[in-house]
Scaffold this motif. Structure first.
Motif, PDB file in Angstrom:
ATOM      1  N   GLY A 451      17.074  -3.102  -1.482  1.00 52.92           N
ATOM      2  CA  GLY A 451      17.520  -3.202  -0.101  1.00 52.92           C
ATOM      3  C   GLY A 451      17.602  -1.873   0.613  1.00 52.92           C
ATOM      4  O   GLY A 451      17.552  -1.820   1.854  1.00 52.92           O
ATOM      5  N   ALA A 452      17.718  -0.780  -0.146  1.00 48.40           N
ATOM      6  CA  ALA A 452      17.808   0.551   0.448  1.00 48.40           C
ATOM      7  C   ALA A 452      16.453   1.078   0.917  1.00 48.40           C
ATOM      8  O   ALA A 452      16.385   2.132   1.554  1.00 48.40           O
ATOM      9  CB  ALA A 452      18.423   1.527  -0.546  1.00 48.40           C
ATOM     10  N   MET A 453      15.369   0.358   0.605  1.00 45.51           N
ATOM     11  CA  MET A 453      14.025   0.800   1.005  1.00 45.51           C
ATOM     12  C   MET A 453      13.698   0.432   2.435  1.00 45.51           C
ATOM     13  O   MET A 453      12.682   0.839   2.973  1.00 45.51           O
ATOM     14  CB  MET A 453      12.978   0.191   0.065  1.00 45.51           C
ATOM     15  CG  MET A 453      13.109   0.639  -1.383  1.00 45.51           C
ATOM     16  SD  MET A 453      12.817   2.406  -1.603  1.00 45.51           S
ATOM     17  CE  MET A 453      11.061   2.507  -1.260  1.00 45.51           C
ATOM     18  N   ALA A 459       2.914  -5.965   2.984  1.00 46.23           N
ATOM     19  CA  ALA A 459       3.110  -6.092   1.540  1.00 46.23           C
ATOM     20  C   ALA A 459       3.016  -4.739   0.832  1.00 46.23           C
ATOM     21  O   ALA A 459       1.995  -4.045   0.927  1.00 46.23           O
ATOM     22  CB  ALA A 459       2.087  -7.058   0.953  1.00 46.23           C
ATOM     23  N   GLY A 460       4.092  -4.355   0.143  1.00 53.00           N
ATOM     24  CA  GLY A 460       4.104  -3.131  -0.637  1.00 53.00           C
ATOM     25  C   GLY A 460       4.371  -1.866   0.145  1.00 53.00           C
ATOM     26  O   GLY A 460       4.381  -0.770  -0.438  1.00 53.00           O
ATOM     27  N   LEU A 461       4.590  -1.979   1.461  1.00 53.87           N
ATOM     28  CA  LEU A 461       4.842  -0.796   2.287  1.00 53.87           C
ATOM     29  C   LEU A 461       6.194  -0.950   2.976  1.00 53.87           C
ATOM     30  O   LEU A 461       6.354  -1.776   3.876  1.00 53.87           O
ATOM     31  CB  LEU A 461       3.737  -0.614   3.333  1.00 53.87           C
ATOM     32  CG  LEU A 461       3.892   0.602   4.252  1.00 53.87           C
ATOM     33  CD1 LEU A 461       3.736   1.906   3.463  1.00 53.87           C
ATOM     34  CD2 LEU A 461       2.865   0.551   5.391  1.00 53.87           C
ATOM     35  N   TYR A 462       7.153  -0.131   2.539  1.00 56.45           N
ATOM     36  CA  TYR A 462       8.515  -0.206   3.049  1.00 56.45           C
ATOM     37  C   TYR A 462       8.766   0.869   4.108  1.00 56.45           C
ATOM     38  O   TYR A 462       8.086   1.902   4.150  1.00 56.45           O
ATOM     39  CB  TYR A 462       9.516  -0.049   1.903  1.00 56.45           C
ATOM     40  CG  TYR A 462       9.516  -1.212   0.946  1.00 56.45           C
ATOM     41  CD1 TYR A 462      10.362  -2.301   1.141  1.00 56.45           C
ATOM     42  CD2 TYR A 462       8.644  -1.238  -0.150  1.00 56.45           C
ATOM     43  CE1 TYR A 462      10.357  -3.380   0.255  1.00 56.45           C
ATOM     44  CE2 TYR A 462       8.625  -2.302  -1.033  1.00 56.45           C
ATOM     45  CZ  TYR A 462       9.487  -3.376  -0.821  1.00 56.45           C
ATOM     46  OH  TYR A 462       9.472  -4.445  -1.689  1.00 56.45           O
ATOM     47  N   ALA A 463       9.784   0.614   4.907  1.00 57.54           N
ATOM     48  CA  ALA A 463      10.132   1.561   5.968  1.00 57.54           C
ATOM     49  C   ALA A 463      10.440   2.938   5.407  1.00 57.54           C
ATOM     50  O   ALA A 463      10.152   3.958   6.050  1.00 57.54           O
ATOM     51  CB  ALA A 463      11.319   1.024   6.763  1.00 57.54           C
ATOM     52  N   ALA A 464      11.008   2.993   4.203  1.00 59.84           N
ATOM     53  CA  ALA A 464      11.340   4.288   3.608  1.00 59.84           C
ATOM     54  C   ALA A 464      10.091   5.147   3.416  1.00 59.84           C
ATOM     55  O   ALA A 464      10.113   6.362   3.679  1.00 59.84           O
ATOM     56  CB  ALA A 464      12.037   4.074   2.264  1.00 59.84           C
ATOM     57  N   LYS A 487      -4.643   4.004   0.389  1.00 58.77           N
ATOM     58  CA  LYS A 487      -5.767   3.085   0.590  1.00 58.77           C
ATOM     59  C   LYS A 487      -5.237   1.649   0.588  1.00 58.77           C
ATOM     60  O   LYS A 487      -5.924   0.723   0.168  1.00 58.77           O
ATOM     61  CB  LYS A 487      -6.827   3.281  -0.510  1.00 58.77           C
ATOM     62  CG  LYS A 487      -7.589   4.596  -0.366  1.00 58.77           C
ATOM     63  CD  LYS A 487      -8.373   4.664   0.931  1.00 58.77           C
ATOM     64  CE  LYS A 487      -9.162   5.964   1.077  1.00 58.77           C
ATOM     65  NZ  LYS A 487      -8.309   7.121   1.347  1.00 58.77           N
ATOM     66  N   LEU A 488      -4.011   1.485   1.077  1.00 59.36           N
ATOM     67  CA  LEU A 488      -3.427   0.151   1.155  1.00 59.36           C
ATOM     68  C   LEU A 488      -4.257  -0.783   2.015  1.00 59.36           C
ATOM     69  O   LEU A 488      -4.223  -2.001   1.834  1.00 59.36           O
ATOM     70  CB  LEU A 488      -2.001   0.238   1.697  1.00 59.36           C
ATOM     71  CG  LEU A 488      -0.944   0.766   0.726  1.00 59.36           C
ATOM     72  CD1 LEU A 488       0.368   1.004   1.454  1.00 59.36           C
ATOM     73  CD2 LEU A 488      -0.749  -0.199  -0.431  1.00 59.36           C
ATOM     74  N   GLY A 489      -5.005  -0.238   2.952  1.00 60.99           N
ATOM     75  CA  GLY A 489      -5.838  -1.075   3.811  1.00 60.99           C
ATOM     76  C   GLY A 489      -6.810  -1.946   3.032  1.00 60.99           C
ATOM     77  O   GLY A 489      -7.164  -3.040   3.479  1.00 60.99           O
ATOM     78  N   LEU A 490      -7.226  -1.466   1.850  1.00 61.19           N
ATOM     79  CA  LEU A 490      -8.138  -2.249   1.017  1.00 61.19           C
ATOM     80  C   LEU A 490      -7.467  -3.487   0.444  1.00 61.19           C
ATOM     81  O   LEU A 490      -8.137  -4.483   0.153  1.00 61.19           O
ATOM     82  CB  LEU A 490      -8.637  -1.390  -0.150  1.00 61.19           C
ATOM     83  CG  LEU A 490     -10.001  -0.726  -0.038  1.00 61.19           C
ATOM     84  CD1 LEU A 490     -10.255   0.123  -1.266  1.00 61.19           C
ATOM     85  CD2 LEU A 490     -11.104  -1.730   0.163  1.00 61.19           C
TER      86      LEU A 490
END
Length: 512
Positions: A451-453, A459-464, A487-490
């Motif tokens: 929750g602190a993230m 998916a897999g990309l947090y505000a932190a 390369k999260l876009g892939l």
């Protein structure tokens, strides 16, 4: 004309935020020189993020008798691997032997020469292999029964640029992205440059030395800044790549030689994919608008299909990219024969100007060191080169001094981080470790539960992580984050980039 908002005085103004500009800024700042770097787009937005992502000596350059360049690059491989083991790794390459091409004895002799040109501590020597028995033979056509294996390295090219800029910044450099150099003119013994930064307007820079590291725009910038200079001509060579779903499960890469003499690699990429490239074509258009063509896609698919049992078709391509390499014009008729070595040229018609022509990612550190040697001498700075013995940010896994252990024991270090941050998925910790190395502790500081993230934006990309990338790594757009900082876009579905961009727009970065 709008008056500049403020003025910066410095020793060196570097124009260009690719690998050469960032490397020069880092080296110079570490020698106590004050540096401003400006880049009209994002860091590594062009050529430096469009490579084949290899740290290599350039085996094929032996064919053109470029022994000096190959040796220089081979010497750099392990220096770089030790400095940033999180974004680089050793990689073994398999070269199938094809009847009718070079005889096996000639290939073996070339590989022995490649092995012997520079000392190796981390990378094993080459050898002949039976493809009937070797894991790399399984996905290849049965007619391919023998081959060779040798060593080079892999690198996350865009992150390499960012880490050089980050190190320069932390040592005192001013890094200005999305900042265009509108003009640069000599005023006595100084350069007076006018910059335009997207989010804060005009900036005047007074510099003792100007470095032109503008990549494909180097000649144009030189002609504008010093019209009297005899500008060396660049030969722009387009290199294109395709990415397809994973073609093989093992960790080896392949090097294939086409009958036309061109070399194409097939490299394990982002766990689920295979990266295939590159082409070598002369390019005459706008370097900022370069794109792969359907003919290039077909060419790459047809070439690798001659080797793999399962053919590759254009319909398999999930992503492609192209970049323009600014190579030194050397009158070579064939684009693949143009030298990949670099030239550093100083124009002394008053305040000095150094222009960088050519180069390749593997030799960027050496290029920067030689460039700053020239600059330091002119500015009466007596501090010598230092980067060969320093880690890049995040590379100090076992201490500040680069060491073989960081390369050889990276997997063990990663397991320790997965235990330390056991409240996060192990795959996410692995991604953080490979992207940020020890800087992942900065990203995760003060956080002890999912929750602190913050919000999981996609998916897999947090505000932190987004906050970290904006605060420390100059990321501003979804493109910066999904395709250069990662390369999260892939791995994300259509619409993810738009969702992330909307989030960024709705959550402006707070200035600390």
């Amino acid at each position: 004309m709008t008056e500049p908002q403020h003025t910066i005085d410095c020793d060196i103004l570097v124009v260009g935020g690719g690998i050469n500009g960032a490397g020069i800024a880092r080296d110079a700042t570490g020698r106590g020189l004050s540096v401003v770097l400006c880049e009209k787009d994002d860091l590594a937005a062009h050529t430096s993020s469009a490579s084949t992502k290899l740290i290599h000596g350039g085996l094929r350059y032996l064919e053109f008798y470029e022994f000096g360049l190959v040796r220089k690059a081979l010497l750099e491989r392990e220096v770089l691997l030790r400095s940033a083991p999180h974004i680089m790794r050793p990689l073994r390459f398999v070269m199938p032997h094809v009847q009718g091409q070079r005889p096996a004895w000639m290939i073996r002799a070339g590989l022995l020469l490649y092995d012997s040109l520079a000392r190796r501590e981390l990378l094993p020597a080459s050898s002949a292999i039976s493809l009937r028995c070797h894991p790399a033979g399984q996905p290849l056509k049965p007619v391919l029964t023998r081959g060779f294996v040798y060593s080079d390295g892999w690198v996350d090219d865009a992150r390499l640029v960012v880490l050089n800029a980050l190190d320069a910044c932390e040592r005192g450099a001013t890094i200005l992205t999305r900042t265009t150099c509108l003009s640069a003119r000599r005023e006595g013994d100084r350069w007076q440059a006018l910059l335009d930064k997207v989010d804060c307007g005009r900036i005047r820079v007074n510099a003792r030395y100007l470095v032109n590291a503008a990549g494909p725009w180097t000649t144009a910038f030189l002609q504008a800044a010093a019209p009297q200079a005899q500008a060396r001509q660049l030969r722009l060579i387009k290199g294109s790549h395709i990415v397809v779903p994973r073609l093989f499960a093992h960790g080896y890469a392949y090097i294939f030689q086409h009958p036309d003499g061109r070399i194409v690699f097939a490299i394990p990429y982002e766990q689920d994919y295979t990266l295939i490239g590159t082409t070598d074509l002369d390019y005459q258009g706008d370097p900022g608008q370069v794109a792969i063509t359907s003919d290039e896609i077909s060419y790459l698919c047809e070439l690798v299909s001659q080797y793999f049992t399962v053919p590759v078709t254009p319909a398999d391509v999930v992503w492609s990219y192209a970049g323009v390499r600014p190579l030194v014009e050397d009158e070579a008729a064939d684009a693949r024969a143009v030298t990949r070595d670099y030239r550093l040229e100083v124009e002394q018609g008053g305040a000095p100007l150094l222009s960088v022509f050519g180069g390749k990612i593997t030799t960027f550190r050496k290029l920067a060191e030689e460039a700053v040697d020239l600059i330091a001498k002119s500015l009466d700075n007596r501090q010598g080169g230092w980067t060969a013995g320093a880690c890049l940010p995040g590379g100090d896994l076992f201490g500040a001094v680069p060491q073989n252990r960081s390369v050889l024991e990276f997997a063990g270090w990663l397991r320790e981080q997965q235990l330390r941050y056991g409240w996060l998925p192990t795959s996410l910790v692995a991604r953080y470790a490979h992207a940020y190395g020890t800087r992942m502790h900065t990203l995760l500081a003060g956080r002890e539960a999912p929750g602190a993230m913050g919000e999981e934006i996609v998916a897999g990309l947090y505000a932190a992580e987004v906050d970290y990338l904006r605060r420390y790594e100059w990321a501003r757009s979804a493109q910066d984050i999904l395709w250069r900082r990662s390369k999260l876009g892939l791995h994300l579905p259509p619409g993810a980039a738009a969702r992330l961009q909307a989030w960024l727009d709705a959550h402006p970065l707070r200035k600390s």
